[in-house]
Motif scaffolding. Structure first.
Motif, PDB file in Angstrom:
ATOM      1  N   SER A  43     -24.788   2.948 -24.582  1.00  0.00           N
ATOM      2  CA  SER A  43     -25.674   1.795 -24.726  1.00  0.00           C
ATOM      3  C   SER A  43     -26.977   2.063 -23.970  1.00  0.00           C
ATOM      4  O   SER A  43     -27.086   3.008 -23.186  1.00  0.00           O
ATOM      5  CB  SER A  43     -25.010   0.549 -24.156  1.00  0.00           C
ATOM      6  OG  SER A  43     -24.841   0.689 -22.749  1.00  0.00           O
ATOM      7  N   HIS A  52     -17.007   9.252 -20.547  1.00  0.00           N
ATOM      8  CA  HIS A  52     -16.833   8.261 -21.610  1.00  0.00           C
ATOM      9  C   HIS A  52     -15.345   7.971 -21.735  1.00  0.00           C
ATOM     10  O   HIS A  52     -14.522   8.882 -21.707  1.00  0.00           O
ATOM     11  CB  HIS A  52     -17.378   8.768 -22.948  1.00  0.00           C
ATOM     12  CG  HIS A  52     -17.218   7.778 -24.049  1.00  0.00           C
ATOM     13  ND1 HIS A  52     -17.915   6.590 -24.096  1.00  0.00           N
ATOM     14  CD2 HIS A  52     -16.411   7.783 -25.136  1.00  0.00           C
ATOM     15  CE1 HIS A  52     -17.553   5.912 -25.172  1.00  0.00           C
ATOM     16  NE2 HIS A  52     -16.648   6.613 -25.819  1.00  0.00           N
ATOM     17  N   GLU A 104      -9.345   1.042 -30.364  1.00  0.00           N
ATOM     18  CA  GLU A 104     -10.318   1.512 -31.347  1.00  0.00           C
ATOM     19  C   GLU A 104      -9.780   2.731 -32.092  1.00  0.00           C
ATOM     20  O   GLU A 104      -9.979   2.864 -33.293  1.00  0.00           O
ATOM     21  CB  GLU A 104     -11.637   1.846 -30.665  1.00  0.00           C
ATOM     22  CG  GLU A 104     -12.396   0.630 -30.180  1.00  0.00           C
ATOM     23  CD  GLU A 104     -13.641   0.988 -29.401  1.00  0.00           C
ATOM     24  OE1 GLU A 104     -14.157   2.119 -29.572  1.00  0.00           O
ATOM     25  OE2 GLU A 104     -14.095   0.145 -28.622  1.00  0.00           O
ATOM     26  N   LEU A 122     -12.586   6.409 -24.169  1.00  0.00           N
ATOM     27  CA  LEU A 122     -12.229   5.941 -25.512  1.00  0.00           C
ATOM     28  C   LEU A 122     -11.161   4.864 -25.384  1.00  0.00           C
ATOM     29  O   LEU A 122     -10.175   5.040 -24.679  1.00  0.00           O
ATOM     30  CB  LEU A 122     -11.687   7.090 -26.357  1.00  0.00           C
ATOM     31  CG  LEU A 122     -12.701   8.087 -26.897  1.00  0.00           C
ATOM     32  CD1 LEU A 122     -11.984   9.293 -27.501  1.00  0.00           C
ATOM     33  CD2 LEU A 122     -13.594   7.440 -27.926  1.00  0.00           C
ATOM     34  N   ASN A 123     -11.364   3.776 -26.081  1.00  0.00           N
ATOM     35  CA  ASN A 123     -10.433   2.664 -26.075  1.00  0.00           C
ATOM     36  C   ASN A 123      -9.300   2.959 -27.060  1.00  0.00           C
ATOM     37  O   ASN A 123      -9.552   3.217 -28.231  1.00  0.00           O
ATOM     38  CB  ASN A 123     -11.190   1.397 -26.488  1.00  0.00           C
ATOM     39  CG  ASN A 123     -10.345   0.157 -26.423  1.00  0.00           C
ATOM     40  OD1 ASN A 123      -9.145   0.191 -26.636  1.00  0.00           O
ATOM     41  ND2 ASN A 123     -10.999  -0.947 -26.140  1.00  0.00           N
ATOM     42  N   ASP A 160     -21.224   4.295 -22.182  1.00  0.00           N
ATOM     43  CA  ASP A 160     -20.701   3.798 -23.454  1.00  0.00           C
ATOM     44  C   ASP A 160     -21.757   3.977 -24.545  1.00  0.00           C
ATOM     45  O   ASP A 160     -21.652   3.397 -25.610  1.00  0.00           O
ATOM     46  CB  ASP A 160     -20.248   2.341 -23.339  1.00  0.00           C
ATOM     47  CG  ASP A 160     -21.380   1.393 -22.966  1.00  0.00           C
ATOM     48  OD1 ASP A 160     -22.542   1.835 -22.849  1.00  0.00           O
ATOM     49  OD2 ASP A 160     -21.097   0.192 -22.785  1.00  0.00           O
ATOM     50  N   ALA A 200     -17.108  12.011 -29.443  1.00  0.00           N
ATOM     51  CA  ALA A 200     -17.489  11.519 -28.110  1.00  0.00           C
ATOM     52  C   ALA A 200     -18.004  12.669 -27.240  1.00  0.00           C
ATOM     53  O   ALA A 200     -19.013  12.522 -26.541  1.00  0.00           O
ATOM     54  CB  ALA A 200     -16.305  10.833 -27.438  1.00  0.00           C
ATOM     55  N   SER A 207     -26.319   1.963 -20.284  1.00  0.00           N
ATOM     56  CA  SER A 207     -25.781   3.234 -19.790  1.00  0.00           C
ATOM     57  C   SER A 207     -26.881   4.269 -19.616  1.00  0.00           C
ATOM     58  O   SER A 207     -26.887   5.029 -18.649  1.00  0.00           O
ATOM     59  CB  SER A 207     -24.729   3.800 -20.753  1.00  0.00           C
ATOM     60  OG  SER A 207     -23.559   3.049 -20.704  1.00  0.00           O
ATOM     61  N   PRO A 231     -20.287   6.547 -15.804  1.00  0.00           N
ATOM     62  CA  PRO A 231     -19.583   6.174 -17.033  1.00  0.00           C
ATOM     63  C   PRO A 231     -20.600   5.719 -18.077  1.00  0.00           C
ATOM     64  O   PRO A 231     -21.509   4.951 -17.761  1.00  0.00           O
ATOM     65  CB  PRO A 231     -18.701   5.003 -16.599  1.00  0.00           C
ATOM     66  CG  PRO A 231     -18.691   5.043 -15.106  1.00  0.00           C
ATOM     67  CD  PRO A 231     -19.974   5.666 -14.701  1.00  0.00           C
ATOM     68  N   ALA A 275     -11.120   0.985 -19.889  1.00  0.00           N
ATOM     69  CA  ALA A 275     -12.314   1.551 -19.257  1.00  0.00           C
ATOM     70  C   ALA A 275     -12.307   1.439 -17.739  1.00  0.00           C
ATOM     71  O   ALA A 275     -12.431   2.455 -17.043  1.00  0.00           O
ATOM     72  CB  ALA A 275     -13.567   0.903 -19.835  1.00  0.00           C
TER      73      ALA A 275
END
Length: 155
Positions: free
Chosen positions: A12, A36, A42, A38-39, A10, A68, A15, A8, A89
């Protein structure tokens, strides 16, 4: 034996480190899949702007999903798979790992503390406790030169 490693991301640095470590430990012939999540909140905030017509919400969601996917493709090496989910997530990662029959989840863990940790929790922490697969949690670590060669593009 590891045949399927779910990573997974994000996007960052943590990640990216997890992906580099997963690639390093991935046996020949195994499959790495980048996921990935997606929230939904958001996505909702993108469509909640007053100047956006609600009729365009589906279009905005499609754009977010495509962005994404593009980022996932930029992070993936040849032969690696990508996947996208929408939801919470930790739950989506767990569900995806089960459905895909992952042998391991390798994911980055950030340094969220205090109020942010209290409000949002940690997907990694939740998965360590609840996932049916082993979870490899990787902090932002100094990578070996060989691992840095395939480090994905960071913002």
């Amino acid at each position: 034996m590891l045949r399927r490693i779910l990573v997974p991301v994000d996007f960052s640095r943590a990640s990216a480190c997890a992906l580099a470590v997963a690639r390093d430990y991935c046996p020949e012939g195994a499959t790495v899949r980048l996921l990935h999540v997606l929230n939904p909140s958001e996505l909702a905030s993108r469509t909640a702007e007053p100047k956006i017509n609600p009729m365009h919400a589906k279009e905005i969601r499609g754009e977010a999903e495509q962005q994404a996917r593009d980022r996932l493709e930029a992070w993936a090496l040849d032969g690696e798979e990508i996947a996208l989910e929408i939801g919470k997530a930790a739950e989506k990662i767990s569900e995806h790992a089960d459905a895909w029959e992952a042998d391991m989840i390798a994911m980055g863990t950030g340094s969220r503390t205090g109020l942010a940790h209290f409000l949002h929790g940690s997907a990694t922490e939740w998965l360590v406790r609840h996932a049916r697969q082993p979870v490899l949690a990787v902090h932002e670590v100094d990578l070996h030169e060989d691992q840095r060669r395939h480090l994905p593009p960071l913002d």
